[in-house]
Design an enzyme around this catalytic site. Structure first.
Site, mmCIF file in Angstrom:
data_model
loop_
_atom_site.group_PDB
_atom_site.id
_atom_site.type_symbol
_atom_site.label_atom_id
_atom_site.label_comp_id
_atom_site.label_asym_id
_atom_site.label_seq_id
_atom_site.Cartn_x
_atom_site.Cartn_y
_atom_site.Cartn_z
ATOM 1 N N SER A 49 7.410 0.684 -2.386
ATOM 2 C CA SER A 49 7.599 -0.098 -1.159
ATOM 3 C C SER A 49 8.756 -1.062 -1.373
ATOM 4 O O SER A 49 9.294 -1.164 -2.480
ATOM 5 C CB SER A 49 6.328 -0.872 -0.827
ATOM 6 O OG SER A 49 6.177 -1.910 -1.777
ATOM 7 N N LYS A 50 9.088 -1.780 -0.327
ATOM 8 C CA LYS A 50 10.221 -2.715 -0.385
ATOM 9 C C LYS A 50 10.090 -3.699 -1.544
ATOM 10 O O LYS A 50 11.092 -4.162 -2.085
ATOM 11 C CB LYS A 50 10.308 -3.490 0.932
ATOM 12 C CG LYS A 50 10.902 -2.675 2.049
ATOM 13 C CD LYS A 50 11.802 -3.546 2.917
ATOM 14 C CE LYS A 50 12.535 -2.716 3.939
ATOM 15 N NZ LYS A 50 12.104 -2.974 5.301
ATOM 16 N N ARG A 51 8.859 -3.999 -1.876
ATOM 17 C CA ARG A 51 8.593 -4.929 -2.976
ATOM 18 C C ARG A 51 9.294 -4.473 -4.266
ATOM 19 O O ARG A 51 9.655 -5.273 -5.121
ATOM 20 C CB ARG A 51 7.078 -4.939 -3.193
ATOM 21 C CG ARG A 51 6.521 -5.963 -4.072
ATOM 22 C CD ARG A 51 5.023 -6.092 -3.787
ATOM 23 N NE ARG A 51 4.345 -4.798 -3.811
ATOM 24 C CZ ARG A 51 3.934 -4.194 -4.918
ATOM 25 N NH1 ARG A 51 4.164 -4.742 -6.090
ATOM 26 N NH2 ARG A 51 3.291 -3.035 -4.854
ATOM 27 N N HIS A 52 9.493 -3.169 -4.421
ATOM 28 C CA HIS A 52 10.128 -2.649 -5.636
ATOM 29 C C HIS A 52 11.643 -2.648 -5.539
ATOM 30 O O HIS A 52 12.329 -2.099 -6.395
ATOM 31 C CB HIS A 52 9.639 -1.224 -5.912
ATOM 32 C CG HIS A 52 8.172 -1.136 -6.140
ATOM 33 N ND1 HIS A 52 7.304 -0.750 -5.155
ATOM 34 C CD2 HIS A 52 7.423 -1.418 -7.231
ATOM 35 C CE1 HIS A 52 6.066 -0.773 -5.638
ATOM 36 N NE2 HIS A 52 6.111 -1.179 -6.881
ATOM 37 N N GLY A 53 12.175 -3.212 -4.486
ATOM 38 C CA GLY A 53 13.634 -3.187 -4.305
ATOM 39 C C GLY A 53 13.952 -2.231 -3.186
ATOM 40 O O GLY A 53 13.156 -2.049 -2.270
#
Ligand code: GLU
Length: 469
Positions: free
Chosen positions: A239-243
């Site tokens: 997800s966006k959390r991972h970049g």
């Protein structure tokens, strides 16, 4: 048999790396077998599909170099065809109208759950068609076979088998008249002659239902391969959390498509210990049967490593064509300054990404009045005025024609020798004067790139602003 594969995204968002890898595997399979590759936009979900997402998907496919031989086809343009088949199926009983109310279906669901059963449609409307008037609202359901098992051999997951008694009668046309995904996908793959369906594992449960529809249409059932998910490096769903997760975000962040493609092909597929594959090598060696069925973890550091590899080894002219995008993106006007391929050559070893390379080369195209304060503090000493004067005097004698690194290097050496100081004590103040920064390629190369007029002017400016003492 000529192999024909497809990529069939639903345009409800950008193309993420998981989808891109599925597209890549499907594309490679077609290319490996000298087959063809179809792009199909599955836009039947009118509420969630957007033109912006369609554009983003097409832009991403083009940027990645995943060229298609047919399409893009749009499901919304094929409604007549789906309806024609549904009507034929209604006429001969392969499908039937279902008049069950939402309330009845909900009650059925509650009762089944209370009994600990899997909720499924009970076939209530299979046999009571005449009780309804033709204009009563209804959906259309596919009459799934009652007996037997559906079996298929998945090229990645192995044998999959499910009893028909587990499957219920699927809605193929909603009450509002729109055909559903599971039906459209089968009709399309049938009409388009798709031989191999390579798609995300989230569809593996749809496949047995779809196989029954192929059979009901008298169509040849294609082969299937369901590609696993990509997880973040912490094992959670990417997800966006991972970049970055969208393909175009990788472009924006300064990655080359070659790096992302190479990274994605290796994420879940391999051939011996080889890490770096040219496209031709991938096409030659790719085999869908060797794609891993376990989920893969995205490793940004490995992608960065591949990006550096490609920045350093691909033709600088080619890399420059991508760098140009970043220069524009950062608002750097490249019309006056070094050729971009020369910038690539000078900075390939120093830049992790093209975005970084663009940032590092700004001073080659734009004048400045600010200097890196820490670098100035460290390197500007009492004798710096003299260092710059001597450099300026000698550099002025180098003609425009001779303004090459090999002729500029001796100037630094001579000044250092004359003043009996180390080369760094000449090179560093000179670098700060010419670039405004404490870091750049070799000072000789840097001055060549900045060019004669700008270099001389900047030394004068620094002399005045920083070393007036
Ligand atoms: N449109 C589906 C999706 O984006 C893919 C369907 C398929 O590949 O069969 O998930």
């Amino acid at each position: 048999m000529t192999v024909k594969t497809r990529f069939a995204p639903s345009p409800t968002g950008f193309l993420h790396v998981g989808g891109a890898r599925t597209a890549l595997y499907s594309w490679l399979y077609a290319r490996h077998h000298n087959g063809s590759f179809v792009l199909r936009i599955e836009d039947t979900d009118l509420e969630r599909s957007t033109q912006q997402a369609i554009d983003a998907i097409i832009e991403s496919m083009k940027w990645l170099g995943l060229s298609w031989d047919e399409g893009p086809f749009y499901q919304t343009k094929r409604f007549d065809r789906y309806n024609q088949l549904i009507d034929e199926m209604l006429a001969d009983g392969r499908a039937y109208r279902c008049y069950c109310s939402k309330e009845r279906l909900e009650q059925l669901r509650q009762e089944q759950m209370a009994r600990g059963e899997k909720p499924r449609y009970d076939g209530h409307c299979r046999c009571c068609q005449e009780e309804h008037s033709p204009d009563e609202p209804c959906c259309v359901r596919f009459r799934n076979p009652d007996e037997g098992v559906v079996h298929f051999h998945d090229h990645i997951r192995g044998d999959v088998e499910i009893a028909n008694s587990e499957l219920d009668d699927l809605v193929i046309r909603r009450t509002d008249g729109s055909p559903t995904y599971n039906f459209c996908v089968v009709v399309d793959d049938y009409d388009m002659g798709i031989t191999h369906v390579i798609r995300g594992e989230d569809h593996v449960n749809n496949t047995p239902r779809q196989i029954n529809i192929y059979k009901a249409l008298g169509a040849q059932v294609p082969e299937f391969a369901h590609v696993s998910m990509i997880l973040g490096d912490d094992g959670a769903k990417l997800s966006k959390r991972h970049g970055a997760v969208s393909v175009m975000q990788y472009r924006d962040d300064g990655y080359l498509p070659e790096a992302l493609i190479n990274y994605l092909v290796r994420l879940g597929w391999g051939s011996g210990d080889q890490e770096i594959f040219t496209l031709d090598e991938m096409i030659e060696k790719f085999s869908i049967d060797h794609v891993s069925k376990s989920a893969s973890a995205f490793d940004t550091n490995k992608l960065k490593w591949m990006n550096r590899h490609y920045i350093q080894t691909l033709d600088p002219e080619y890399v420059a064509s991508h760098l140009e995008w970043h220069m524009k993106d950062q608002g750097i006007d490249c019309s006056h300054g070094p050729k971009l391929s020369a910038v690539v050559k000078a900075l390939a070893e120093r830049a992790e990404t093209l975005k970084d390379m663009a940032q590092q080369s700004r001073y080659m195209y734009e004048d400045f009045t600010e200097y890196d304060a820490a670098a100035v503090k460290k390197w500007f000493k009492a004798n710096t005025g003299e260092v710059l004067d001597r450099c300026l005097e000698k550099l002025q004698q180098v003609s425009q024609e001779d303004w090459k690194a090999e002729n500029l290097h001796p100037v630094v050496e001579q000044v250092a020798a004359e003043m009996e100081i180390g080369m760094g004590k000449v090179g560093m103040p000179l670098r700060i004067a010419v670039t405004g920064r404490g870091v750049s390629p070799g000072i000789d190369v840097t001055m060549e790139l900045v060019g004669r007029a700008r270099t001389l002017e900047r030394i004068r400016q620094a002399r005045e602003k920083l070393a007036s003492a």
